[in-house]
Design a protein around this motif. Structure first.
Motif, PDB file in Angstrom:
ATOM      1  N   LEU A 109      27.045  20.328  35.929  1.00 54.95           N
ATOM      2  CA  LEU A 109      25.285  20.079  35.919  1.00 54.95           C
ATOM      3  C   LEU A 109      25.126  19.285  37.242  1.00 54.95           C
ATOM      4  N   ALA A 154      24.103  16.117  38.546  1.00 50.96           N
ATOM      5  CA  ALA A 154      23.786  14.957  37.830  1.00 50.96           C
ATOM      6  C   ALA A 154      24.311  14.067  38.843  1.00 50.96           C
ATOM      7  N   ARG A 190      28.332  21.441  31.009  1.00 46.52           N
ATOM      8  CA  ARG A 190      27.453  21.803  29.592  1.00 46.52           C
ATOM      9  C   ARG A 190      28.084  23.037  29.225  1.00 46.52           C
ATOM     10  N   ARG A 229      27.061  26.245  26.459  1.00 44.50           N
ATOM     11  CA  ARG A 229      25.632  26.776  25.727  1.00 44.50           C
ATOM     12  C   ARG A 229      26.429  27.917  24.672  1.00 44.50           C
ATOM     13  N   ARG A 240      22.723  23.634  23.591  1.00 43.33           N
ATOM     14  CA  ARG A 240      23.556  23.157  24.681  1.00 43.33           C
ATOM     15  C   ARG A 240      24.286  21.800  24.219  1.00 43.33           C
ATOM     16  N   VAL A 266      26.193  19.026  26.217  1.00 52.74           N
ATOM     17  CA  VAL A 266      26.556  18.262  27.239  1.00 52.74           C
ATOM     18  C   VAL A 266      27.619  17.411  27.230  1.00 52.74           C
ATOM     19  N   ARG A 301      17.992  23.741  24.099  1.00 53.90           N
ATOM     20  CA  ARG A 301      17.996  24.133  25.821  1.00 53.90           C
ATOM     21  C   ARG A 301      16.810  23.822  26.216  1.00 53.90           C
ATOM     22  N   ALA A 311      17.596  19.307  26.065  1.00 50.14           N
ATOM     23  CA  ALA A 311      19.061  18.952  26.278  1.00 50.14           C
ATOM     24  C   ALA A 311      19.098  18.236  27.640  1.00 50.14           C
ATOM     25  N   TYR A 312      18.105  18.555  28.544  1.00 49.89           N
ATOM     26  CA  TYR A 312      18.190  18.301  29.958  1.00 49.89           C
ATOM     27  C   TYR A 312      17.355  17.232  30.313  1.00 49.89           C
ATOM     28  N   LYS A 313      16.496  16.776  29.488  1.00 47.16           N
ATOM     29  CA  LYS A 313      15.280  15.700  29.703  1.00 47.16           C
ATOM     30  C   LYS A 313      15.691  14.503  29.939  1.00 47.16           C
ATOM     31  N   LEU A 362      18.338  13.881  31.958  1.00 50.87           N
ATOM     32  CA  LEU A 362      19.011  13.811  33.415  1.00 50.87           C
ATOM     33  C   LEU A 362      18.119  12.992  34.395  1.00 50.87           C
TER      34      LEU A 362
END
Length: 78
Positions: free
Chosen positions: A38, A40, A46, A48, A53, A55, A71, A74-76, A78
């Motif tokens: 990812l 970051a 990650r 899936r 997901r 991480v 999904r 999962a990325y909020k 970052l």
């Protein structure tokens, strides 16, 4: 936080695959999975399975699961 992960995994139709994935991450047996890096500030990856997901980050002593979520959520962080 762990209770949320267990609840998410146990309600999911891919329950067996998700439990195996968590075990494989712990033992660094990731050859069966599509692992993506990812974007970051630190090294996070990650995996899936369906809409879920996982991480995780790779450390000297092993892999550390950072988050298991759908999904959409999962990325909020970052």
């Amino acid at each position: 936080m762990v209770k949320k992960y267990i609840k998410l995994i146990m309600k999911n139709p891919y329950r067996d695959k998700l439990l195996k994935m968590v075990d494989d991450i712990a033992y660094d047996n990731l050859s069966w999975y599509d692992v993506k890096r990812l974007n970051a500030p630190w090294e996070v990856f990650r995996i899936r399975i369906g809409d879920v997901r996982c991480v995780f980050s790779r450390e000297k002593w092993g892999n550390v699961i950072v988050r298991i979520d759908t999904r959409w959520d999962a990325y909020k962080w970052l």
